[in-house]
Design a protein around this motif. Structure first.
Motif, mmCIF file in Angstrom:
data_model
loop_
_atom_site.group_PDB
_atom_site.id
_atom_site.type_symbol
_atom_site.label_atom_id
_atom_site.label_comp_id
_atom_site.label_asym_id
_atom_site.label_seq_id
_atom_site.Cartn_x
_atom_site.Cartn_y
_atom_site.Cartn_z
ATOM 1 N N ILE A 40 -4.696 16.286 14.404
ATOM 2 C CA ILE A 40 -5.672 16.647 13.372
ATOM 3 C C ILE A 40 -6.469 17.808 13.952
ATOM 4 C CG2 ILE A 40 -7.630 15.860 11.981
ATOM 5 C CD1 ILE A 40 -6.591 12.968 12.481
ATOM 6 N N GLU A 41 -6.272 19.015 13.452
ATOM 7 C CA GLU A 41 -6.811 20.202 14.115
ATOM 8 C C GLU A 41 -8.271 20.485 13.784
ATOM 9 O OE1 GLU A 41 -4.234 23.543 13.705
ATOM 10 O OE2 GLU A 41 -2.576 22.567 14.759
ATOM 11 N N ASN A 42 -8.668 20.350 12.539
ATOM 12 C CA ASN A 42 -10.046 20.644 12.152
ATOM 13 C C ASN A 42 -10.656 19.469 11.403
ATOM 14 O OD1 ASN A 42 -10.523 23.581 12.910
ATOM 15 N ND2 ASN A 42 -8.610 23.745 11.747
ATOM 16 N N TRP B 46 -14.668 19.658 21.025
ATOM 17 C CA TRP B 46 -13.225 19.889 21.076
ATOM 18 C C TRP B 46 -12.602 18.779 21.923
ATOM 19 C CZ3 TRP B 46 -12.465 25.811 22.456
ATOM 20 C CH2 TRP B 46 -13.026 26.585 21.417
ATOM 21 N N ILE B 47 -11.537 18.175 21.407
ATOM 22 C CA ILE B 47 -10.785 17.182 22.180
ATOM 23 C C ILE B 47 -9.451 17.820 22.522
ATOM 24 C CG2 ILE B 47 -9.788 14.859 22.199
ATOM 25 C CD1 ILE B 47 -11.984 14.030 20.232
ATOM 26 N N VAL B 48 -9.271 18.095 23.820
ATOM 27 C CA VAL B 48 -8.193 18.963 24.299
ATOM 28 C C VAL B 48 -7.344 18.216 25.331
ATOM 29 C CG1 VAL B 48 -7.702 21.204 25.370
ATOM 30 C CG2 VAL B 48 -9.745 20.934 23.979
ATOM 31 N N ASN B 49 -6.070 18.567 25.412
ATOM 32 C CA ASN B 49 -5.191 17.960 26.406
ATOM 33 C C ASN B 49 -5.436 18.589 27.778
ATOM 34 O OD1 ASN B 49 -3.119 16.892 27.959
ATOM 35 N ND2 ASN B 49 -1.620 16.981 26.304
ATOM 36 N N GLY B 50 -6.156 17.869 28.626
ATOM 37 C CA GLY B 50 -6.493 18.376 29.950
ATOM 38 C C GLY B 50 -5.334 18.386 30.920
ATOM 39 N N LEU B 51 -4.220 17.743 30.567
ATOM 40 C CA LEU B 51 -3.043 17.759 31.436
ATOM 41 C C LEU B 51 -2.338 19.113 31.387
ATOM 42 C CD1 LEU B 51 -1.556 14.231 30.608
ATOM 43 C CD2 LEU B 51 -3.084 14.867 32.491
ATOM 44 N N GLU B 52 -2.609 19.854 30.326
ATOM 45 C CA GLU B 52 -2.023 21.188 30.144
ATOM 46 C C GLU B 52 -2.700 22.169 31.108
ATOM 47 O OE1 GLU B 52 0.237 24.027 27.766
ATOM 48 O OE2 GLU B 52 -0.082 22.000 27.021
ATOM 49 N N ASP B 53 -1.909 23.040 31.753
ATOM 50 C CA ASP B 53 -2.509 24.088 32.591
ATOM 51 C C ASP B 53 -3.298 25.052 31.707
ATOM 52 O OD1 ASP B 53 -1.445 23.043 34.899
ATOM 53 O OD2 ASP B 53 0.297 24.376 34.929
ATOM 54 N N ASN B 54 -4.417 25.526 32.216
ATOM 55 C CA ASN B 54 -5.254 26.494 31.488
ATOM 56 C C ASN B 54 -5.686 25.975 30.105
ATOM 57 O OD1 ASN B 54 -5.115 28.654 33.496
ATOM 58 N ND2 ASN B 54 -2.972 28.803 32.899
ATOM 59 N N ILE C 164 -8.516 25.064 28.892
ATOM 60 C CA ILE C 164 -9.765 25.599 28.313
ATOM 61 C C ILE C 164 -9.507 26.980 27.722
ATOM 62 C CG2 ILE C 164 -12.187 26.186 28.739
ATOM 63 C CD1 ILE C 164 -12.013 24.358 31.257
ATOM 64 N N THR C 165 -8.937 27.864 28.524
ATOM 65 C CA THR C 165 -8.710 29.231 28.046
ATOM 66 C C THR C 165 -7.690 29.254 26.904
ATOM 67 O OG1 THR C 165 -7.101 29.568 29.834
ATOM 68 C CG2 THR C 165 -9.350 30.317 30.232
ATOM 69 N N LYS C 166 -6.695 28.374 26.963
ATOM 70 C CA LYS C 166 -5.714 28.310 25.879
ATOM 71 C C LYS C 166 -6.364 27.821 24.585
ATOM 72 C CE LYS C 166 -1.395 27.762 28.481
ATOM 73 N NZ LYS C 166 -0.316 26.823 28.868
ATOM 74 N N ALA C 167 -7.311 26.886 24.707
ATOM 75 C CA ALA C 167 -8.012 26.398 23.520
ATOM 76 C C ALA C 167 -8.855 27.521 22.918
ATOM 77 C CB ALA C 167 -8.883 25.192 23.872
ATOM 78 N N PHE C 168 -9.519 28.292 23.765
ATOM 79 C CA PHE C 168 -10.309 29.430 23.276
ATOM 80 C C PHE C 168 -9.430 30.435 22.537
ATOM 81 C CE2 PHE C 168 -13.837 28.541 26.420
ATOM 82 C CZ PHE C 168 -14.814 28.382 25.452
ATOM 83 N N ASP C 169 -8.199 30.597 23.014
ATOM 84 C CA ASP C 169 -7.274 31.568 22.407
ATOM 85 C C ASP C 169 -6.382 30.941 21.330
ATOM 86 O OD1 ASP C 169 -8.248 33.540 24.083
ATOM 87 O OD2 ASP C 169 -6.724 33.200 25.624
ATOM 88 N N THR D 12 -8.052 19.056 18.721
ATOM 89 C CA THR D 12 -8.924 18.678 17.601
ATOM 90 C C THR D 12 -10.279 19.315 17.757
ATOM 91 O OG1 THR D 12 -7.792 16.557 17.293
ATOM 92 C CG2 THR D 12 -10.014 16.743 16.398
ATOM 93 N N LYS D 13 -10.714 20.002 16.718
ATOM 94 C CA LYS D 13 -12.017 20.672 16.695
ATOM 95 C C LYS D 13 -12.894 19.939 15.674
ATOM 96 C CE LYS D 13 -11.859 25.172 16.894
ATOM 97 N NZ LYS D 13 -11.702 26.610 16.519
ATOM 98 N N ILE D 14 -13.971 19.331 16.162
ATOM 99 C CA ILE D 14 -14.885 18.585 15.283
ATOM 100 C C ILE D 14 -16.137 19.412 15.101
ATOM 101 C CG2 ILE D 14 -16.165 16.423 14.963
ATOM 102 C CD1 ILE D 14 -14.069 15.144 16.893
ATOM 103 N N LYS D 15 -16.298 19.979 13.906
ATOM 104 C CA LYS D 15 -17.354 20.958 13.680
ATOM 105 C C LYS D 15 -18.693 20.295 13.355
ATOM 106 C CE LYS D 15 -14.181 24.593 12.443
ATOM 107 N NZ LYS D 15 -13.880 25.743 11.607
#
Length: 254
Positions: A187-189, A230-238, A240-245, A251-254
């Motif tokens: 669920i992205e947004n 933001w709920i992000v997969n921390g197992l993924e390399d980079n 934070i920066t990948k989420a910004f890009d 999941t982005k909870i506004k």
């Protein structure tokens, strides 16, 4: 000077261990590398689990006491080692760090809350990254934060951060139907956070004490303070920066 974006990054035990039985120095290096790349535009405050996981790597405690006292003892042993690992790796990337231990009661007293804000602001303004953990040695089951998810949200609200990032072991929150059909869909947004509660599948990680329910509750606390989560997969390399890009699903909870 442009005002830096203040980010509270919550890292759970499952992310720090990369779903193994050992703290991953590589994952902490990944976090340090990203913070170093973003330090001109962002300032970070970290809420990190992992003290008990560190202690379990080299200590086996025998006790006739209840399990909670064993966990508190393990936290006491593991916390200095956890901070040492952070400091060693962060220093390699030119980053300064400090330790802050907080308890639930600290958020119930006005004087304590003022002290937390003032202390962390001094640290951040002097380019130190506060690494916050629950004071597990004195906490009990009744007052624990749930793998630091609630601690992260309360701290984010108190410090009026711009963004709360919760690193977990999934690509954000999945729809319940997609999990049941074994093809997880993110669920992205999210604009109506109450609708998320119907999508929760209760499960907890092997090391952490939280779960997706506690992350949604944390996002709800942050939302009350007008903070995006933001709920992000921390197992993924980079991650934070990948989420910004927008190069990963989260999941982005506004």
């Amino acid at each position: 000077m442009l005002k830096k974006k203040r980010i509270l990054l919550k890292i759970g035990s499952n992310t720090l261990t990369k779903e193994t039985d050992n703290i991953s120095r590589g994952k902490i290096e990944d976090i340090a590398n990203q913070i170093a790349k973003l330090k001109d535009t962002c300032e970070f405050i970290i809420v990190s689990s992992g003290a008990i996981a560190v202690a379990k790597q080299f200590v086996k405690l025998e006790s006739k006491q209840s399990a909670i006292f064993v966990k508190q003892a393990l936290a006491s042993i593991g916390q200095p080692h956890l901070i040492r690992i952070y400091q060693e790796i962060f220093r390699e990337y030119g980053l300064l760090s400090s330790q802050c231990l907080l308890s639930y009661s600290d958020f119930e007293k006005e004087e304590s809350k003022t002290n937390i804000v003032n202390t962390i602001n001094v640290l951040v303004n002097n380019s130190y990254i506060p690494i916050i953990n629950e004071n597990d040695t004195v906490a009990t089951d009744e007052i624990k934060f749930g793998d630091n998810d609630k601690l992260a949200a309360l701290t984010a609200s108190l410090l009026n951060v711009d963004l709360l990032i919760i690193a977990t072991n999934t690509n954000g929150i999945y729809t319940k139907d997609s999990i049941n059909s074994s093809s997880p869909k993110t669920i992205e947004n999210v604009t109506n956070i109450d609708s998320l509660k119907h999508e929760i599948v209760n499960s907890k990680s092997s090391h952490g004490s939280g779960g997706m329910e506690s992350k949604i509750e944390s996002a709800l606390l942050a939302k009350k303070a007008n903070i995006e989560t933001w709920i992000v997969n921390g197992l993924e390399d980079n991650f934070i920066t990948k989420a910004f890009d927008n190069k990963v699903q989260f999941t982005k909870i506004k």
